[in-house]
Write an enzyme that holds these catalytic residues in place. Structure first.
Site, PDB file in Angstrom:
ATOM      1  CG  ASP A 111      22.590  37.337  77.572  1.00 49.61           C
ATOM      2  OD1 ASP A 111      21.893  38.222  78.314  1.00 49.61           O
ATOM      3  OD2 ASP A 111      22.475  36.548  77.084  1.00 49.61           O
ATOM      4  CD  GLN A 117      16.103  35.170  74.636  1.00 47.02           C
ATOM      5  OE1 GLN A 117      16.847  36.428  74.470  1.00 47.02           O
ATOM      6  NE2 GLN A 117      15.452  34.576  75.458  1.00 47.02           N
ATOM      7  CE  LYS A 157      15.802  39.422  77.109  1.00 50.95           C
ATOM      8  NZ  LYS A 157      17.020  37.758  76.763  1.00 50.95           N
TER       9      LYS A 157
END
Ligand code: NAD
Length: 324
Positions: free
Chosen positions: A150, A127, A83
């Protein structure tokens, strides 16, 4: 399936991965089409890069995205590194906040709050999964929705359900874009989603049923308690499989002409691979593909789209297009 048919399909997947012009022509003439997530993701990333360059030319701030990584889980490290790499490749500024495995929940919540307050950070992710001693939902809800690229915060999920502007979580968003890119008709089709996680299956089932260009499908959501799952998959025009069980979907479970989206990624050790592992999807590609009109490979299907979609959300955050 006879051995030679299986060999042809293995060859075809190999050729897809090498992607010479000749090979792509060969591939396109064999009935089913491989949905090339790598190619679509690359195009999206090129587009984002151009937009970032344009922002720079206008003297505006470039998007700044952060990622919080707790602990040293190998897969999480790889995902976060990819990412960060992707952010840098499109010209975003990126920040990695690393915290040890034993970090307390309070300390992590403090870090999240710092990112919430930091005006230079446009959006960030934490994460997942987090270590067991940390309440994941509490952390997700601590992220301010306007920076939750997200799309996991209940506000963003709720806004998605209501068809209001929101960050759609990256994997389902990527799948919608793939269906759009390949002009796959979804309206009136029967879409079977297998898996009901908050990250993939559930949002996917909602998106496919919405009254939107990619949507308007009749959706069946199957999960671990579904009885006789095959009776549903055999009726499906579109199957989106997101369970994390390698080679779960087999040829006897699908009808001719089906569109198959394989979300599953399971790492297994492999001596043949330079990395020491290989990735397996939820679909037994070699035998399912010949029955499909379209199918995503693993790797090279949904995976690259997840990162491209996260970058898209990052750009939306920087441009304040969802929350002003
Ligand atoms: P999860 O473990 O949170 O959820 C799995 C779901 O599958 C559950 O809802 C469960 O009910 C269902 N399930 C499990 N076994 C089943 C069975 N035999 N029959 C029917 N349903 C069953 O997983 P997740 O986070 O949704 O991820 C699923 C897979 O997708 C994993 O392999 C994950 O690595 C992969 N994934 C890939 C990407 C990507 O970018 N390609 C992104 C997210 C997740």
């Amino acid at each position: 399936m006879s051995d030679w048919v299986s060999i042809i399909h293995k060859l075809r997947l190999k050729q897809f991965r090498k992607r010479t012009k000749f090979q792509l022509i060969f591939i396109q003439n064999m009935g089913y089409q491989i949905i090339d997530g790598k190619k679509v993701a690359k195009e999206i990333q090129e587009q984002i890069k151009k937009e970032v360059e344009h922002l720079k030319q206008l003297g505006q701030k470039v998007p700044h995205i952060a990622a919080v990584l707790v602990g040293n889980d190998g897969a999480s490290e790889t995902y976060v590194n990819n990412k960060i790499k992707a952010c840098n490749s499109v010209g975003f500024q990126s920040t990695l906040v690393r915290l040890p495995e034993y970090v307390t929940e309070n300390k992590l919540l403090e870090e999240v709050e710092k990112l919430n307050q930091n005006e230079d950070i446009d959006g960030f992710i934490v994460q997942l999964p987090l270590p067991r001693h940390i309440n994941e939902q509490k952390v997700i809800e601590a992220i301010v929705p306007s920076k939750d690229i997200d799309g996991f915060h209940p506000i963003n999920v709720g806004r998605m359900v209501l068809n209001l502007p929101c960050y759609v979580s990256a994997t389902p968003y990527g799948i919608v874009q793939l269906l759009e890119y390949y002009k796959i008709e979804t309206s009136g089709k029967h879409c079977v989603v297998i898996g009901r996680s908050h990250i993939v299956g559930s949002p996917m089932s909602i998106l496919m049923a919405k009254n939107t260009p990619i949507g308007n499908a009749t959706v069946t959501l199957c999960h671990s308690k579904t009885k006789d799952l095959k009776q549903y998959t055999l009726q499906a025009d579109i199957i989106i499989c997101a369970i994390g069980s390698p080679h779960f979907l087999t040829a006897d479970m699908v009808k001719e002409g089906v569109v198959v989206i394989d979300v599953g990624i399971t790492r297994i050790e492999s001596k043949d691979s330079p990395t020491g592992y290989k990735l397996l999807g939820d679909v037994k590609f070699d035998e399912v593909a010949p029955k499909c009109s379209y199918i995503t490979p693993v790797p090279g299907g949904v995976g690259p789209m997840t990162i491209a979609s996260l970058l898209k959300n990052g750009l939306l955050a920087a441009k304040k297009e969802i929350y002003r």
